[in-house]
Design a protein around this motif. Structure first.
Motif, PDB file in Angstrom:
ATOM      1  N   LEU A   1       9.514  -1.272   3.959  1.00 34.28           N
ATOM      2  CA  LEU A   1      10.515  -1.416   2.903  1.00 34.28           C
ATOM      3  C   LEU A   1      11.147  -0.046   2.742  1.00 34.28           C
ATOM      4  O   LEU A   1      10.571   0.849   2.126  1.00 34.28           O
ATOM      5  CB  LEU A   1       9.861  -1.884   1.602  1.00 34.28           C
ATOM      6  N   LEU A   2      12.303   0.130   3.369  1.00 36.11           N
ATOM      7  CA  LEU A   2      12.948   1.439   3.371  1.00 36.11           C
ATOM      8  C   LEU A   2      13.557   1.736   2.016  1.00 36.11           C
ATOM      9  O   LEU A   2      14.249   0.894   1.438  1.00 36.11           O
ATOM     10  CB  LEU A   2      14.028   1.501   4.452  1.00 36.11           C
ATOM     11  N   SER A   3      13.310   2.926   1.540  1.00 40.22           N
ATOM     12  CA  SER A   3      13.869   3.332   0.254  1.00 40.22           C
ATOM     13  C   SER A   3      15.187   4.051   0.469  1.00 40.22           C
ATOM     14  O   SER A   3      15.359   4.788   1.438  1.00 40.22           O
ATOM     15  CB  SER A   3      12.903   4.257  -0.492  1.00 40.22           C
TER      16      SER A   3
ATOM     17  N   PRO B   1       6.305   0.739   1.527  1.00 39.92           N
ATOM     18  CA  PRO B   1       7.537   1.478   1.214  1.00 39.92           C
ATOM     19  C   PRO B   1       7.514   2.844   1.898  1.00 39.92           C
ATOM     20  O   PRO B   1       6.591   3.633   1.697  1.00 39.92           O
ATOM     21  CB  PRO B   1       7.481   1.627  -0.317  1.00 39.92           C
ATOM     22  N   VAL B   2       8.505   3.117   2.734  1.00 36.35           N
ATOM     23  CA  VAL B   2       8.544   4.379   3.476  1.00 36.35           C
ATOM     24  C   VAL B   2       9.971   4.888   3.571  1.00 36.35           C
ATOM     25  O   VAL B   2      10.938   4.146   3.368  1.00 36.35           O
ATOM     26  CB  VAL B   2       7.997   4.201   4.924  1.00 36.35           C
ATOM     27  N   GLY B   3      10.095   6.164   3.890  1.00 37.92           N
ATOM     28  CA  GLY B   3      11.365   6.722   4.300  1.00 37.92           C
ATOM     29  C   GLY B   3      11.510   6.566   5.801  1.00 37.92           C
ATOM     30  O   GLY B   3      10.537   6.271   6.515  1.00 37.92           O
ATOM     31  N   GLN B   4      12.707   6.785   6.317  1.00 41.32           N
ATOM     32  CA  GLN B   4      12.936   6.591   7.743  1.00 41.32           C
ATOM     33  C   GLN B   4      12.058   7.504   8.599  1.00 41.32           C
ATOM     34  O   GLN B   4      11.674   7.132   9.710  1.00 41.32           O
ATOM     35  CB  GLN B   4      14.416   6.825   8.062  1.00 41.32           C
ATOM     36  N   ASP B   5      11.712   8.690   8.070  1.00 42.71           N
ATOM     37  CA  ASP B   5      10.904   9.613   8.868  1.00 42.71           C
ATOM     38  C   ASP B   5       9.485   9.111   9.064  1.00 42.71           C
ATOM     39  O   ASP B   5       8.757   9.610   9.928  1.00 42.71           O
ATOM     40  CB  ASP B   5      10.894  11.001   8.223  1.00 42.71           C
TER      41      ASP B   5
ATOM     42  N   THR C   1      10.163   7.710  -4.855  1.00 49.19           N
ATOM     43  CA  THR C   1       9.193   6.639  -4.608  1.00 49.19           C
ATOM     44  C   THR C   1       8.526   6.076  -5.861  1.00 49.19           C
ATOM     45  O   THR C   1       8.251   4.883  -5.930  1.00 49.19           O
ATOM     46  CB  THR C   1       8.080   7.138  -3.672  1.00 49.19           C
ATOM     47  N   LEU C   2       8.240   6.927  -6.831  1.00 46.70           N
ATOM     48  CA  LEU C   2       7.379   6.499  -7.936  1.00 46.70           C
ATOM     49  C   LEU C   2       7.978   5.374  -8.763  1.00 46.70           C
ATOM     50  O   LEU C   2       7.303   4.386  -9.081  1.00 46.70           O
ATOM     51  CB  LEU C   2       7.043   7.690  -8.836  1.00 46.70           C
ATOM     52  N   HIS C   3       9.257   5.514  -9.119  1.00 48.40           N
ATOM     53  CA  HIS C   3       9.848   4.475  -9.962  1.00 48.40           C
ATOM     54  C   HIS C   3       9.951   3.154  -9.209  1.00 48.40           C
ATOM     55  O   HIS C   3       9.918   2.078  -9.815  1.00 48.40           O
ATOM     56  CB  HIS C   3      11.207   4.925 -10.491  1.00 48.40           C
ATOM     57  N   ASN C   4      10.039   3.209  -7.867  1.00 49.04           N
ATOM     58  CA  ASN C   4      10.087   1.980  -7.076  1.00 49.04           C
ATOM     59  C   ASN C   4       8.735   1.273  -7.083  1.00 49.04           C
ATOM     60  O   ASN C   4       8.672   0.038  -7.068  1.00 49.04           O
ATOM     61  CB  ASN C   4      10.508   2.297  -5.643  1.00 49.04           C
ATOM     62  N   ARG C   5       7.642   2.036  -7.133  1.00 45.80           N
ATOM     63  CA  ARG C   5       6.325   1.418  -7.221  1.00 45.80           C
ATOM     64  C   ARG C   5       6.179   0.630  -8.524  1.00 45.80           C
ATOM     65  O   ARG C   5       5.631  -0.474  -8.541  1.00 45.80           O
ATOM     66  CB  ARG C   5       5.224   2.482  -7.157  1.00 45.80           C
TER      67      ARG C   5
ATOM     68  N   LEU D   1       0.857  -1.187   0.000  1.00 47.45           N
ATOM     69  CA  LEU D   1       0.000   0.000   0.000  1.00 47.45           C
ATOM     70  C   LEU D   1       0.890   1.232   0.000  1.00 47.45           C
ATOM     71  O   LEU D   1       1.803   1.344   0.820  1.00 47.45           O
ATOM     72  CB  LEU D   1      -0.914   0.000   1.230  1.00 47.45           C
ATOM     73  N   THR D   2       0.630   2.141  -0.925  1.00 48.60           N
ATOM     74  CA  THR D   2       1.419   3.361  -1.021  1.00 48.60           C
ATOM     75  C   THR D   2       0.534   4.466  -1.586  1.00 48.60           C
ATOM     76  O   THR D   2      -0.620   4.220  -1.927  1.00 48.60           O
ATOM     77  CB  THR D   2       2.664   3.128  -1.905  1.00 48.60           C
ATOM     78  N   GLY D   3       1.033   5.685  -1.672  1.00 53.73           N
ATOM     79  CA  GLY D   3       0.215   6.761  -2.220  1.00 53.73           C
ATOM     80  C   GLY D   3       0.803   8.133  -1.963  1.00 53.73           C
ATOM     81  O   GLY D   3       1.857   8.284  -1.330  1.00 53.73           O
ATOM     82  N   ASP D   4       0.111   9.166  -2.454  1.00 52.01           N
ATOM     83  CA  ASP D   4       0.548  10.557  -2.328  1.00 52.01           C
ATOM     84  C   ASP D   4      -0.673  11.449  -2.100  1.00 52.01           C
ATOM     85  O   ASP D   4      -1.712  11.268  -2.747  1.00 52.01           O
ATOM     86  CB  ASP D   4       1.244  11.032  -3.611  1.00 52.01           C
TER      87      ASP D   4
END
Length: 358
Positions: free
Chosen positions: A212-214, A176-180, A53-57, A36-39
């Motif tokens: 899943l850290l990017s 998929p997330v960043g550390q923050d 993030t987008l290209h990883n999706r 699950l991901t989004g903006d």
């Protein structure tokens, strides 16, 4: 991630190690995972979003991971008094998704407001989290500090629990997330664990999703600060070649003529070098060496060519999709129906577990 970890250094280090293991498992058995991901629809997506993030999706989708892409229109109100230009922003967001390669046949693109059962999960989930836990969330603290509102709304404070509903309604097991964003995900894991403990009767209604850290590269905006939609310093995916060239010409550099890649001491120049390397699929140090004594003018010519070359096919696809706005509405309608079916099934299961199925 251990449930006993703090969300400081230990928790982050553990999450990084687990994320590396998770990546290997995804490569081996992608069908085991649901993402699950989004903006938030607050403006057009930009190059920082793409490389972050987008290209990883698209990569995960193409590997065979079941991917759900949320357009969280309700969450626009977390730090704004009203959701301005919302319909336009939602459609622009979907156009960006389609242009970069999100395939609505293989991925589900849907909107918050169109899935009532998802949002209904917020009520029981709020009963599983204390006010003190919400107040301690460092990500919420930062968002409150930068809020556009005169006063903090209840939606802002409960934002992490709403995100938990976003993730758990479809039983996503990877985010998929960043550390923050780790504190937000830890609240989701807490909600899942507490619901299972309280209502699961020895079973597990919800998975505890993992991060899943990017390794997202840090791209600065044209003013030398973090690239952001709200700061007006970004190059959007939908920008044409001339606008891109104009924005890059005005990008901040420094007084030193010789181009080097030194992110710590020359952040603005290094960001442009990195953007060039990302677009050319090269090494930033090699790019800097090739430009060398050419200075900022040569660097800006090179990055303009690289960006326009890399994004030309994406922009062409976007322009073609934009000619038929019905396509955008069809994509959302289909995605809303898929997401709604998942949410209805999960809410039915939650009601049964809570003995509310009368």
């Amino acid at each position: 991630m251990s449930t006993t970890d703090t969300l400081g250094t230990l928790g982050t280090t553990t999450a990084q190690a687990r994320s590396a293991e998770l990546e290997k498992l995804i490569q081996k058995e992608p069908g085991r995972f649901r993402v699950l991901t989004g903006d938030r629809p607050t403006g057009r997506l930009h190059l920082g979003h793409y490389f972050g993030t987008l290209h990883n999706r698209v990569r995960l989708q193409d590997l065979g991971v079941e991917t759900l892409v949320l357009v969280p229109d309700y969450q626009v109100l977390t730090d704004r008094d009203i959701a301005e230009n919302l319909k336009e922003y939602v459609e622009e967001l979907v156009l960006d998704y389609l242009a970069i390669g999100i395939d609505p046949e293989r991925s589900t693109i849907f909107a918050h407001s169109a899935v009532p059962a998802l949002n209904q999960l917020l009520l029981p989930f709020l009963s599983l989290v204390s006010v003190a836990e919400l107040n301690r969330n460092p990500t919420v603290k930062d968002e409150i500090a930068h809020s556009r509102q005169a006063a903090v709304s209840g939606l802002m404070l409960t934002y992490p629990v709403h995100q938990a509903a976003d993730i758990l309604f479809c039983k996503a097991n990877v985010v998929p997330v960043g550390q923050d964003q780790l504190p937000h995900l830890e609240i989701t894991r807490t909600v899942a664990r507490r619901f299972n403990d309280r209502y699961g009767n020895g079973g597990s209604v919800f998975p505890q999703p993992e991060a899943l850290l990017s390794a997202a590269p840090l791209l600065l905006g044209t003013d030398g600060t973090k690239m952001s939609k709200s700061r007006g310093n970004a190059i959007s995916l939908s920008a044409d070649a001339d606008e891109t060239a104009r924005l890059i010409r005005g990008a901040k550099t420094d007084a030193e003529r010789h181009i080097t890649y030194d992110p710590a001491n020359r952040p603005e120049v290094s960001s442009l070098v990195l953007l060039t390397a990302l677009c050319e699929d090269g090494d930033p140090r090699q790019v800097a060496e090739e430009i060398g004594a050419g200075g900022a003018a040569a660097l800006k010519r090179r990055v303009t060519e690289a960006v326009n070359g890399h994004f030309a096919p994406i922009r062409a696809r976007r322009a073609a999709y934009a000619q038929d706005r019905r396509l955008v509405r069809d994509v959302l309608r289909t995605g809303n129906e898929r997401a709604g079916a998942l949410a209805d099934a999960t809410l039915k299961e939650v009601r049964a577990a809570m003995h509310c199925d009368y």
